[in-house]
Design a protein around this motif. Structure first.
Motif, PDB file in Angstrom:
ATOM      1  N   GLU A 122       0.824  -1.068   0.006  1.00 12.72           N
ATOM      2  CA  GLU A 122       0.036   0.088  -0.034  1.00 12.72           C
ATOM      3  C   GLU A 122       0.717   1.168  -0.074  1.00 12.72           C
ATOM      4  O   GLU A 122       0.557   2.120  -0.740  1.00 12.72           O
ATOM      5  N   LEU A 123       2.045   1.260   0.871  1.00 15.46           N
ATOM      6  CA  LEU A 123       2.829   2.436   0.800  1.00 15.46           C
ATOM      7  C   LEU A 123       3.790   2.592  -0.199  1.00 15.46           C
ATOM      8  O   LEU A 123       3.930   3.620  -0.900  1.00 15.46           O
ATOM      9  N   PRO A 270      -8.392   3.049  -1.065  1.00 12.88           N
ATOM     10  CA  PRO A 270      -7.807   2.473   0.137  1.00 12.88           C
ATOM     11  C   PRO A 270      -6.744   3.084   0.968  1.00 12.88           C
ATOM     12  O   PRO A 270      -6.627   3.234   2.335  1.00 12.88           O
ATOM     13  N   GLY A 271      -6.195   4.005   0.215  1.00 15.74           N
ATOM     14  CA  GLY A 271      -4.901   4.859   0.726  1.00 15.74           C
ATOM     15  C   GLY A 271      -5.551   6.140   1.349  1.00 15.74           C
ATOM     16  O   GLY A 271      -4.584   6.881   1.840  1.00 15.74           O
ATOM     17  N   TYR A 274      -4.194   6.811   5.055  1.00 14.43           N
ATOM     18  CA  TYR A 274      -2.694   7.026   4.920  1.00 14.43           C
ATOM     19  C   TYR A 274      -2.589   8.523   4.487  1.00 14.43           C
ATOM     20  O   TYR A 274      -1.602   9.262   5.062  1.00 14.43           O
ATOM     21  N   ALA A 275      -2.987   8.924   3.303  1.00 12.03           N
ATOM     22  CA  ALA A 275      -3.043  10.176   2.930  1.00 12.03           C
ATOM     23  C   ALA A 275      -3.277  11.352   3.822  1.00 12.03           C
ATOM     24  O   ALA A 275      -2.509  12.489   3.903  1.00 12.03           O
ATOM     25  N   HIS A 276      -4.343  11.225   4.373  1.00 13.44           N
ATOM     26  CA  HIS A 276      -4.772  12.031   5.461  1.00 13.44           C
ATOM     27  C   HIS A 276      -4.031  12.322   6.656  1.00 13.44           C
ATOM     28  O   HIS A 276      -3.660  13.591   6.965  1.00 13.44           O
ATOM     29  N   LEU A 277      -3.373  11.428   7.061  1.00 16.41           N
ATOM     30  CA  LEU A 277      -2.123  11.388   8.226  1.00 16.41           C
ATOM     31  C   LEU A 277      -1.098  12.050   7.523  1.00 16.41           C
ATOM     32  O   LEU A 277      -0.459  12.910   8.335  1.00 16.41           O
ATOM     33  N   ILE A 278      -0.821  11.396   6.620  1.00 21.40           N
ATOM     34  CA  ILE A 278       0.748  12.029   6.195  1.00 21.40           C
ATOM     35  C   ILE A 278       0.984  13.318   5.554  1.00 21.40           C
ATOM     36  O   ILE A 278       1.559  14.030   5.904  1.00 21.40           O
ATOM     37  N   LEU A 279      -0.432  13.702   4.909  1.00 23.69           N
ATOM     38  CA  LEU A 279      -0.314  15.140   4.378  1.00 23.69           C
ATOM     39  C   LEU A 279      -0.459  16.289   5.238  1.00 23.69           C
ATOM     40  O   LEU A 279       0.004  17.267   5.306  1.00 23.69           O
ATOM     41  N   LYS A 280      -1.238  15.627   6.506  1.00 25.78           N
ATOM     42  CA  LYS A 280      -1.677  16.894   7.631  1.00 25.78           C
ATOM     43  C   LYS A 280      -0.276  16.783   8.276  1.00 25.78           C
ATOM     44  O   LYS A 280       0.147  18.089   8.739  1.00 25.78           O
TER      45      LYS A 280
END
Length: 325
Positions: A122-123, A270-271, A274-280
């Motif tokens: 996924e990553l 499905p990501g 992950y995007a929500h966390l990493i971008l913030k």
């Protein structure tokens, strides 16, 4: 529909996103073309996308370009990774990248080898390109809108995320879910970033059975492109849909805004989490630690395959000095 077999593929490859823009201006939210040997219909509009994303596996199905080869290659890579894990002689939990370990703990669950490998894939394959694109766009938008950057920093200051470590018991504040809940403007910036510059401009689907939409017949077997970028740019609920304005998400009727950066329905990306966390976290770190200057203050952007500057763009970073007033 273009020339035989090729259709309008050459025009599309030459014009890229402008090809769809010109077609949309001429024909509206629903129009047909012929791309790469497939009869294709592109569909835009908030209500249309909501309806069709909800009809996944009923009216539409995700296109499996080279699906068999991709699945086979994925299994081979998983076997190689699993072999390496066993050779290292460590338990699965000791192999987790930090972000996966955090996620595992937040879910209060134990992950086995298969969970670990799926997380790694996924990553590597799903999130890398799109998240790095959005991070670059964050640099550009915040550089062009210093008032937004200043408002972000003020919000971070309110929860002690802008104070130097020595003024915070010599340790950095851990960004928990509770802290995120106290950062509503950060959420607005995150949403507006993905609304104005979605990393994916459209979702490709195959029509499972013929259906009607806005008086048009969508034939079985055709390819449908659900126009995410088009829908954002033409949002009739906004007076200025092309303008980067995070404050619009503070309005009571913000739920009416077109917002499909991760698609929607059963096949939603499905990501997303992950995007929500990493971008913030990326935006928080930018605000905390950096000032930056772009070599071109207002770079021209192209939209395909993902948003990026048309010309080479350099960025100069400087460590931000903390305000100790």
């Amino acid at each position: 529909m273009g020339i035989p077999i090729l259709g309008e593929s050459l025009q599309f490859l030459h014009k890229k996103a402008k090809f769809f823009e010109e077609k949309r201006k001429e024909h509206g939210n629903i129009y047909k073309t012929h791309l790469f040997g497939r009869p294709t219909i592109r569909i835009s509009g908030k209500k249309n996308l909501e309806k069709l994303f909800a009809a996944e596996n009923k009216l539409l199905q995700s296109l499996g370009f080279f699906l068999f080869q991709a699945c086979k290659a994925k299994e081979e890579l998983k076997n190689l990774f699993l072999k390496r894990i066993k050779e290292d002689g460590k338990s699965c939990s000791q192999q987790f990248p930090a972000v996966l370990e955090k996620f595992c703990k937040s879910q209060n669950s134990e992950f086995d080898n298969d969970d670990l490998l799926n997380g790694i894939f996924e990553l590597i394959f799903n999130a890398g390109e799109t998240t790095s694109t959005s991070a670059m766009c964050a640099l550009i938008h915040l550089s062009k809108h210093p008032e937004v950057l200043e408002k972000l920093r003020q919000e971070l200051s309110n929860v002690d995320l802008l104070a130097p470590p020595e003024e915070n018991n010599n340790s950095e504040v851990e960004v928990t879910a509770e802290i995120f809940s106290k950062l509503p403007y950060l959420d607005c910036v995150y949403k507006e970033l993905l609304r104005v510059t979605p990393a994916v401009g459209g979702a490709y689907r195959r029509v499972l059975k013929t259906f009607e939409l806005e008086g048009y017949t969508i034939p079985e077997g055709w390819t449908v492109v659900l126009g995410i970028r088009d829908t954002h740019e033409l949002d009739s609920n906004l007076d200025d849909p092309l303008t980067f304005n995070p404050d619009r998400w503070m309005q009571a009727d913000s739920s009416k805004i077109s917002f499909f950066p991760f698609a929607s329905g059963p096949r939603r990306c499905p990501g997303k989490g992950y995007a929500h966390l990493i971008l913030k976290l990326f935006i928080i770190k930018l605000c905390q630690q950096c000032n930056w200057t772009l070599s071109e203050p207002n770079p021209e952007m192209v939209a395909m395959p993902t948003p990026r500057p048309k010309n080479k763009l350099m960025c100069s970073f400087n460590q931000r000095e903390y305000n100790k007033e």
